[in-house]
Design a protein around this motif. Structure first.
Motif, PDB file in Angstrom:
ATOM      1  N   PRO A  96       0.549  -0.922   0.348  1.00 27.15           N
ATOM      2  CA  PRO A  96       0.063  -0.132   0.645  1.00 27.15           C
ATOM      3  C   PRO A  96       0.583   1.304   0.229  1.00 27.15           C
ATOM      4  N   VAL A  97      -0.213   2.424  -0.286  1.00 30.76           N
ATOM      5  CA  VAL A  97       0.601   3.935  -0.003  1.00 30.76           C
ATOM      6  C   VAL A  97       1.126   4.100   1.280  1.00 30.76           C
ATOM      7  N   GLN A  98       2.393   4.135   1.878  1.00 30.69           N
ATOM      8  CA  GLN A  98       3.076   4.310   3.386  1.00 30.69           C
ATOM      9  C   GLN A  98       3.910   5.989   3.773  1.00 30.69           C
ATOM     10  N   HIS A  99       3.632   6.339   4.515  1.00 31.71           N
ATOM     11  CA  HIS A  99       4.596   7.482   4.755  1.00 31.71           C
ATOM     12  C   HIS A  99       5.268   6.961   6.555  1.00 31.71           C
ATOM     13  N   VAL A 100       6.818   7.703   6.455  1.00 34.90           N
ATOM     14  CA  VAL A 100       7.013   7.892   8.008  1.00 34.90           C
ATOM     15  C   VAL A 100       6.602   8.541   8.415  1.00 34.90           C
ATOM     16  N   GLU A 101       6.342   7.667   9.819  1.00 28.82           N
ATOM     17  CA  GLU A 101       5.961   9.046  10.695  1.00 28.82           C
ATOM     18  C   GLU A 101       6.048   8.636  12.048  1.00 28.82           C
ATOM     19  N   ASN A 102       6.844   9.493  13.094  1.00 28.94           N
ATOM     20  CA  ASN A 102       7.554   9.020  14.418  1.00 28.94           C
ATOM     21  C   ASN A 102       8.221   7.739  14.285  1.00 28.94           C
ATOM     22  N   GLY A 103       8.712   7.759  12.623  1.00 27.70           N
ATOM     23  CA  GLY A 103      10.074   6.239  12.498  1.00 27.70           C
ATOM     24  C   GLY A 103       9.689   5.511  12.269  1.00 27.70           C
ATOM     25  N   ALA A 104       8.539   5.369  12.041  1.00 26.03           N
ATOM     26  CA  ALA A 104       7.798   3.974  11.411  1.00 26.03           C
ATOM     27  C   ALA A 104       7.027   4.238  10.340  1.00 26.03           C
ATOM     28  N   ALA A 106       3.554   4.508   8.245  1.00 26.32           N
ATOM     29  CA  ALA A 106       1.857   4.464   8.235  1.00 26.32           C
ATOM     30  C   ALA A 106       1.026   4.441   7.279  1.00 26.32           C
ATOM     31  N   ASP A 107      -0.100   4.157   7.364  1.00 26.56           N
ATOM     32  CA  ASP A 107      -0.733   3.669   5.623  1.00 26.56           C
ATOM     33  C   ASP A 107      -1.054   4.840   5.132  1.00 26.56           C
ATOM     34  N   GLY A 108      -1.134   5.659   3.806  1.00 28.00           N
ATOM     35  CA  GLY A 108      -1.855   6.460   3.648  1.00 28.00           C
ATOM     36  C   GLY A 108      -0.614   7.654   2.548  1.00 28.00           C
ATOM     37  N   PRO A 109      -1.003   8.907   2.357  1.00 20.17           N
ATOM     38  CA  PRO A 109       0.349   9.746   1.866  1.00 20.17           C
ATOM     39  C   PRO A 109       1.016  10.362   2.890  1.00 20.17           C
ATOM     40  N   GLY A 110       1.834  10.800   2.427  1.00 23.48           N
ATOM     41  CA  GLY A 110       2.764  11.157   3.471  1.00 23.48           C
ATOM     42  C   GLY A 110       2.850  13.061   3.380  1.00 23.48           C
ATOM     43  N   GLY A 111       3.899  13.670   3.221  1.00 20.06           N
ATOM     44  CA  GLY A 111       3.782  15.031   2.771  1.00 20.06           C
ATOM     45  C   GLY A 111       5.004  14.614   1.927  1.00 20.06           C
ATOM     46  N   PRO A 112       5.995  16.062   1.118  1.00 22.65           N
ATOM     47  CA  PRO A 112       6.320  16.079   0.626  1.00 22.65           C
ATOM     48  C   PRO A 112       7.289  15.513   0.223  1.00 22.65           C
ATOM     49  N   TRP A 113       7.910  14.730  -0.559  1.00 21.78           N
ATOM     50  CA  TRP A 113       9.019  13.418  -0.856  1.00 21.78           C
ATOM     51  C   TRP A 113       8.496  12.088   0.287  1.00 21.78           C
ATOM     52  N   ASN A 114       7.353  11.661   1.311  1.00 19.62           N
ATOM     53  CA  ASN A 114       7.199  11.175   1.835  1.00 19.62           C
ATOM     54  C   ASN A 114       5.531  10.099   1.896  1.00 19.62           C
ATOM     55  N   SER A 115       5.895   9.689   0.845  1.00 18.15           N
ATOM     56  CA  SER A 115       4.624   8.650   0.423  1.00 18.15           C
ATOM     57  C   SER A 115       6.205   7.597  -0.868  1.00 18.15           C
ATOM     58  N   PHE A 116       5.629   6.502  -0.123  1.00 16.54           N
ATOM     59  CA  PHE A 116       6.330   5.278  -0.433  1.00 16.54           C
ATOM     60  C   PHE A 116       5.457   4.273  -0.914  1.00 16.54           C
ATOM     61  N   TRP A 127      12.190  -3.306  -3.646  1.00 14.93           N
ATOM     62  CA  TRP A 127      12.121  -1.765  -4.722  1.00 14.93           C
ATOM     63  C   TRP A 127      11.393  -0.867  -3.925  1.00 14.93           C
ATOM     64  N   ALA A 128      11.218   0.183  -4.183  1.00 19.90           N
ATOM     65  CA  ALA A 128      10.262   1.765  -3.414  1.00 19.90           C
ATOM     66  C   ALA A 128      10.374   2.229  -4.151  1.00 19.90           C
ATOM     67  N   LEU A 129       8.835   3.015  -4.560  1.00 28.23           N
ATOM     68  CA  LEU A 129       8.801   4.402  -4.910  1.00 28.23           C
ATOM     69  C   LEU A 129       8.522   4.964  -3.975  1.00 28.23           C
ATOM     70  N   GLN A 130       8.762   6.343  -4.819  1.00 27.04           N
ATOM     71  CA  GLN A 130       8.691   7.480  -4.245  1.00 27.04           C
ATOM     72  C   GLN A 130       8.266   8.090  -4.411  1.00 27.04           C
TER      73      GLN A 130
END
Length: 136
Positions: A96-104, A106-116, A127-130
């Motif tokens: 799924p689309v995830q982002h880094v939040e508090n060092g872990a 989390a599901d869903g998109p994040g801010g700039p450069w923070n959706s993987f 591999w990762a998509l960013q």
């Protein structure tokens, strides 16, 4: 002086299977596929829009790494949701689309450069998509 990264070796167990995955499922262009003798086969593939290619091959001299040992390869895309949908449509087991939040993660998109989105090739190379900022 420019220093450009233009070729990354990716160790695979089955060159033909990997070539199909990268070309048919990921949409990488096959730049060349050649046998150089002695059982050595070299296949170079390039992601759409990229200045850097990967090389997969069989036989001595392509890479000393074990199949599946390369982790953290990253592709940057303008639309993470559309890129993930394309992978899934082509049969890639993309997370799924995830982002880094508090060092872990989390599901869903994040801010700039923070959706993987994470996925693996048939050998387990990771591999990762960013998503890049300003893409949407």
């Amino acid at each position: 002086m420019d220093w450009r990264l233009e070729l990354v070796p990716v160790p695979v167990a089955d060159v033909e299977r990997a070539k199909r995955f990268y070309s048919e499922q990921l949409g990488f262009a096959v730049d060349h596929d050649m046998s150089v003798g002695g059982g050595v086969r070299i296949v170079q593939l390039t992601p759409p829009g990229s200045g850097c290619s990967i090389v997969i091959g069989g036989g001595e001299g392509v890479t000393d790494g074990d199949p599946g040992s390369v982790q953290g390869l990253q592709l940057v895309v303008p639309d993470i949701a559309a890129a993930r949908a394309q992978l899934v449509e082509r049969g890639v087991a993309a997370g799924p689309v995830q982002h880094v939040e508090n060092g872990a993660l989390a599901d869903g998109p994040g801010g700039p450069w923070n959706s993987f989105v994470y996925f693996r090739d048939p050998d387990g190379n990771g591999w990762a998509l960013q998503e890049r900022p300003g893409a949407n």
